[in-house]
Write an enzyme that holds these catalytic residues in place. Structure first.
Site, PDB file in Angstrom:
ATOM      1  N   ARG A  90      -0.081   4.320  -0.717  1.00  0.00           N
ATOM      2  CA  ARG A  90      -0.855   5.563  -0.641  1.00  0.00           C
ATOM      3  C   ARG A  90      -0.315   6.505   0.438  1.00  0.00           C
ATOM      4  O   ARG A  90       0.245   6.067   1.434  1.00  0.00           O
ATOM      5  CB  ARG A  90      -2.331   5.261  -0.337  1.00  0.00           C
ATOM      6  CG  ARG A  90      -3.045   4.596  -1.491  1.00  0.00           C
ATOM      7  CD  ARG A  90      -4.457   4.250  -1.136  1.00  0.00           C
ATOM      8  NE  ARG A  90      -4.472   3.189  -0.121  1.00  0.00           N
ATOM      9  CZ  ARG A  90      -5.586   2.659   0.376  1.00  0.00           C
ATOM     10  NH1 ARG A  90      -6.761   3.075  -0.042  1.00  0.00           N
ATOM     11  NH2 ARG A  90      -5.521   1.698   1.278  1.00  0.00           N
ATOM     12  N   ASP A 145       0.863  -1.180   0.000  1.00  0.00           N
ATOM     13  CA  ASP A 145       0.000   0.000   0.000  1.00  0.00           C
ATOM     14  C   ASP A 145       0.902   1.233   0.000  1.00  0.00           C
ATOM     15  O   ASP A 145       1.518   1.549   1.009  1.00  0.00           O
ATOM     16  CB  ASP A 145      -0.912  -0.006   1.230  1.00  0.00           C
ATOM     17  CG  ASP A 145      -1.978   1.071   1.163  1.00  0.00           C
ATOM     18  OD1 ASP A 145      -1.812   2.046   0.399  1.00  0.00           O
ATOM     19  OD2 ASP A 145      -2.990   0.944   1.878  1.00  0.00           O
TER      20      ASP A 145
END
Ligand SMILES: [Zn+2]
Length: 135
Positions: free
Chosen positions: A125, A123
């Site tokens: 982000r 991830d």
């Protein structure tokens, strides 16, 4: 530091929003706002990441389109709310990561595991732009 670049009114299937474009020196982020939200408490908010498959190609392989529609519908009902849209395709890894990882996802891995399997971060982000927009 994030700066506001542009603003416009946007008519949608779920009412009239204000679309406010921000830029942090690397990526653009968008706040979709309805009603008076400044200095308010308990404002309904959603942070939403880009999903080309759902938003452009109407894929039925994920819930991104439905999540956006539900959020806009709830905000319309409340008359007030914020959606922050972050340009973070493939959990920030890009669309290639998504496409390359599909075979591993079909084989039973979670999306995060599938990204790692093809050499990307599980991830990648960043929610810093959203935090800066909220503040
Ligand atoms: Zn999606």
């Amino acid at each position: 530091m994030i700066v506001q670049l542009a603003k416009r009114d946007l008519k949608t299937k779920f009412g009239n929003f204000r679309e406010i474009l921000y830029y942090d020196g690397q990526t653009e982020s968008i706040a979709l706002v309805m009603g008076n939200v400044e200095a308010q408490e308990n404002v309904f908010c959603r942070i939403h990441s880009s999903c080309i498959s759902a938003h452009v190609f109407n894929s039925i392989k994920c819930e991104c389109r439905e999540e956006m529609e539900t959020s806009q519908s709830l905000i319309e009902q409340k008359g007030q709310g914020i959606i922050i849209y972050l340009d973070q395709e493939g959990k920030g890894n890009g669309h290639l990561a998504l496409m390359a990882s599909i075979k591993h996802k079909k084989a039973g891995l979670s999306q995060n595991e599938a990204y790692k399997k093809v050499g990307f971060e599980s991830d990648a982000r960043s929610f810093r732009p959203a935090a800066e927009i909220f503040s």
